[in-house]
Design an enzyme around this catalytic site. Structure first.
Site, PDB file in Angstrom:
ATOM      1  N   LYS A  93       0.973  -1.220  -0.234  1.00  0.00           N
ATOM      2  CA  LYS A  93       0.041   0.131  -0.222  1.00  0.00           C
ATOM      3  C   LYS A  93       1.017   1.336  -0.126  1.00  0.00           C
ATOM      4  O   LYS A  93       1.988   1.006   0.362  1.00  0.00           O
ATOM      5  CB  LYS A  93      -1.114  -0.072   1.186  1.00  0.00           C
ATOM      6  N   ASN A 196     -21.982   3.103  -3.172  1.00  0.00           N
ATOM      7  CA  ASN A 196     -22.077   1.710  -4.785  1.00  0.00           C
ATOM      8  C   ASN A 196     -22.305   0.016  -4.400  1.00  0.00           C
ATOM      9  O   ASN A 196     -22.617  -0.321  -5.282  1.00  0.00           O
ATOM     10  CB  ASN A 196     -20.000   1.973  -5.399  1.00  0.00           C
ATOM     11  N   ALA A 198     -22.907  -0.751  -1.111  1.00  0.00           N
ATOM     12  CA  ALA A 198     -24.227  -1.464  -1.054  1.00  0.00           C
ATOM     13  C   ALA A 198     -25.597  -1.840  -2.563  1.00  0.00           C
ATOM     14  O   ALA A 198     -26.826  -2.249  -1.976  1.00  0.00           O
ATOM     15  CB  ALA A 198     -24.716  -0.798   0.338  1.00  0.00           C
TER      16      ALA A 198
HETATM   17  P1  NAD Z   1     -19.427   4.815  -1.183  1.00  0.00           P
HETATM   18  O1  NAD Z   1     -18.608   6.545  -1.023  1.00  0.00           O
HETATM   19  O2  NAD Z   1     -20.227   4.585  -1.904  1.00  0.00           O
HETATM   20  O3  NAD Z   1     -20.745   4.549  -0.057  1.00  0.00           O
HETATM   21  C1  NAD Z   1     -20.721   4.965   1.002  1.00  0.00           C
HETATM   22  C2  NAD Z   1     -21.936   5.110   1.256  1.00  0.00           C
HETATM   23  O4  NAD Z   1     -22.209   5.537   2.654  1.00  0.00           O
HETATM   24  C3  NAD Z   1     -22.842   6.517   1.134  1.00  0.00           C
HETATM   25  O5  NAD Z   1     -23.783   6.277   0.359  1.00  0.00           O
HETATM   26  C4  NAD Z   1     -23.024   7.480   2.486  1.00  0.00           C
HETATM   27  O6  NAD Z   1     -23.149   8.938   1.786  1.00  0.00           O
HETATM   28  C5  NAD Z   1     -22.887   6.787   3.304  1.00  0.00           C
HETATM   29  N1  NAD Z   1     -22.490   6.943   5.092  1.00  0.00           N
HETATM   30  C6  NAD Z   1     -21.665   8.118   5.238  1.00  0.00           C
HETATM   31  N2  NAD Z   1     -21.992   8.149   6.881  1.00  0.00           N
HETATM   32  C7  NAD Z   1     -23.310   7.187   6.436  1.00  0.00           C
HETATM   33  C8  NAD Z   1     -23.543   6.956   7.987  1.00  0.00           C
HETATM   34  N3  NAD Z   1     -23.058   7.720   8.918  1.00  0.00           N
HETATM   35  N4  NAD Z   1     -24.298   6.374   8.214  1.00  0.00           N
HETATM   36  C9  NAD Z   1     -25.164   5.834   7.150  1.00  0.00           C
HETATM   37  N5  NAD Z   1     -23.964   6.036   6.150  1.00  0.00           N
HETATM   38  C10 NAD Z   1     -23.379   7.007   5.757  1.00  0.00           C
HETATM   39  O7  NAD Z   1     -18.556   3.482  -0.720  1.00  0.00           O
HETATM   40  P2  NAD Z   1     -18.859   2.117  -1.052  1.00  0.00           P
HETATM   41  O8  NAD Z   1     -17.447   2.252  -2.471  1.00  0.00           O
HETATM   42  O9  NAD Z   1     -19.579   1.614  -1.821  1.00  0.00           O
HETATM   43  O10 NAD Z   1     -17.891   1.461  -0.588  1.00  0.00           O
HETATM   44  C11 NAD Z   1     -18.572   0.869   0.611  1.00  0.00           C
HETATM   45  C12 NAD Z   1     -17.328   0.547   2.691  1.00  0.00           C
HETATM   46  O11 NAD Z   1     -16.892  -0.785   1.566  1.00  0.00           O
HETATM   47  C13 NAD Z   1     -16.219   1.980   2.417  1.00  0.00           C
HETATM   48  O12 NAD Z   1     -16.138   1.352   4.044  1.00  0.00           O
HETATM   49  C14 NAD Z   1     -15.048   0.995   1.689  1.00  0.00           C
HETATM   50  O13 NAD Z   1     -14.417   1.097   1.579  1.00  0.00           O
HETATM   51  C15 NAD Z   1     -15.682  -0.097   1.301  1.00  0.00           C
HETATM   52  N6  NAD Z   1     -14.913  -1.336   0.248  1.00  0.00           N
HETATM   53  C16 NAD Z   1     -15.648  -1.339  -0.839  1.00  0.00           C
HETATM   54  C17 NAD Z   1     -14.856  -1.486  -2.312  1.00  0.00           C
HETATM   55  C18 NAD Z   1     -15.226  -0.648  -3.336  1.00  0.00           C
HETATM   56  O14 NAD Z   1     -15.562  -2.011  -4.497  1.00  0.00           O
HETATM   57  N7  NAD Z   1     -15.667   0.033  -3.265  1.00  0.00           N
HETATM   58  C19 NAD Z   1     -14.010  -2.671  -1.382  1.00  0.00           C
HETATM   59  C20 NAD Z   1     -13.865  -2.821  -0.856  1.00  0.00           C
HETATM   60  C21 NAD Z   1     -14.259  -2.142   0.374  1.00  0.00           C
END
Ligand code: NAD
Length: 367
Positions: A93, A196, A198
């Protein structure tokens, strides 16, 4: 005065090497370029399984030490994640110290690309916080050791659908353990965050007729879901008090902590968010003691890195889907071992990763 400087330097140098030894890193490389203002640290934790892959994070760290700590912690995490996902990748990383909104530009990114190139493929970068697909294109002008490119440029594209698939598989594996079958039909799932990952996961849950309860801080994110599916929307704090089958953290880190564990009424915690346990030891143990099946975050959300790996190893999308679906078996193995041996699931997943690294290290020495 000179003595003080010498003493300080000695102490600092020793503490860095103590830390590296403690965490087991192979190599930490620092890069500084005065003209572009680049200050970067690449942590290569372990390359037994293959080159160290992990994203680059650009962040306004309060101190150099904080940046180094992040590089050390995150690269070590990637070793476990890549190993447990069954990928031929080591863990790495990188961090760039700076404000991604004001200090990121073409010269800085290309200089950073040259820096990565100088590591001769020992480290492969990708996107992380503060970095975008477009940034990867600049980096790619100076090095071939970069992933996360646009699909039109031969990249693997958005990892979110695969992260969602893996998370869905992990939830099903937990259901198998808790309910004796992995059907989610009629099961009540609390989804915290509708971003994204969820949103794709909710599509899968809805297809299986799960009862879905969601929350988010942004109305438009919620609307994108309620327009498509029949779900219940609750407040961002209220979500911890609802009796359900699964709590799926898909937004923030550290949401599994003393306060939330006292409130949560779900037998399963399984979601895609990174660093869900506020303290891996304390709260991993607490889940076990409360009889909650916790699916380790770095395992359940490995679909994204599997997709990234396919870009590096030139594997087709069918392979990505198959490999991501196979996370079901690994999640179940971790959950069962954790239950049978009454051990913290996060620690069990790390143990399985280390077992694989150890076994492959042995194979690599056989002539
Ligand atoms: P994202 O930013 O698209 O989604 C996160 C969502 O959480 C947003 O809609 C945001 O408004 C919401 N949010 C923020 N604070 C909040 C709260 N207090 N209560 C409720 N909702 C809240 O991010 P993502 O890409 O969907 O990733 C989500 C999680 O998964 C992150 O922790 C990320 O590190 C992890 N992750 C993502 C990937 C990937 O492929 N995108 C891979 C591994 C891990």
């Amino acid at each position: 005065m000179t003595d003080t400087i010498a003493k300080t330097r000695t102490q600092t140098t020793f503490s860095i090497f103590d830390k590296i030894e403690q965490m087991g890193h192979e190599q930490i490389t620092f890069c500084h370029d005065a003209k572009t203002g680049l200050k970067a640290i690449v942590g290569v934790h372990n390359t037994v399984l293959g080159p160290a892959l992990g994203g680059t994070r650009m962040w306004t760290y309060a101190s150099d030490e904080e940046a180094l700590q992040d590089a050390l912690r995150l690269s070590r995490g990637m070793t476990f994640k890549n190993a447990v996902a069954g990928l031929n990748l080591g863990g790495g990383k990188a961090v760039i110290i700076g404000d991604a909104r004001t200090q990121k530009n073409e010269p800085l990114l290309r200089r950073y690309g040259k820096f990565i190139e100088s590591l001769n493929g020992k480290y492969i970068t990708a996107e992380d916080v503060g970095m975008s697909e477009a940034d990867m294109e600049y980096i790619a002008m100076e090095t071939k050791h970069v992933t996360g490119l646009n699909e039109k440029m031969g990249g693997a594209g958005d990892p979110s659908p695969y992260t969602a698939l893996g998370t869905y598989m992990g939830i099903k594996a937990a259901a198998q353990q808790v309910f004796g079958n992995d059907s989610l039909a009629g099961k009540r799932v609390l989804v915290q965050g509708t971003g994204n990952v969820a949103s794709h996961m909710i599509d899968m849950l809805a297809k299986e007729n799960a009862e879905i309860i969601i929350c988010d801080i942004f109305e438009d994110r919620l609307k994108a879901i309620t327009d498509r599916h029949k779900v219940q929307v609750v407040g961002t704090d209220e979500i911890y008090d609802i009796e359900a089958d699964v709590y799926a953290p898909c937004a923030l880190g550290a949401t599994v902590n003393d306060e939330t564990l006292a409130r949560l009424r779900t037998p399963i915690i399984a979601g895609c968010a990174n660093n869900q346990l506020k303290d891996e030891k304390i709260h991993g143990d607490a889940c076990l003691q409360r009889g909650i099946v916790y699916v380790p975050d770095f395992l359940i959300n490995a679909g994204g890195v599997i997709n990234v790996y396919s870009e590096y190893a030139k594997m087709p999308k069918e392979w990505v889907v198959r490999k991501t679906e196979a996370l079901y078996d690994t999640c179940l193995e971790v959950i069962q071992r954790s239950a049978n041996e009454q051990r913290n699931a996060q620690e069990v997943a790390i143990e399985i990763a280390l077992e694989r690294i150890d076994a492959i290290a042995h194979i690599k020495t056989v002539r």
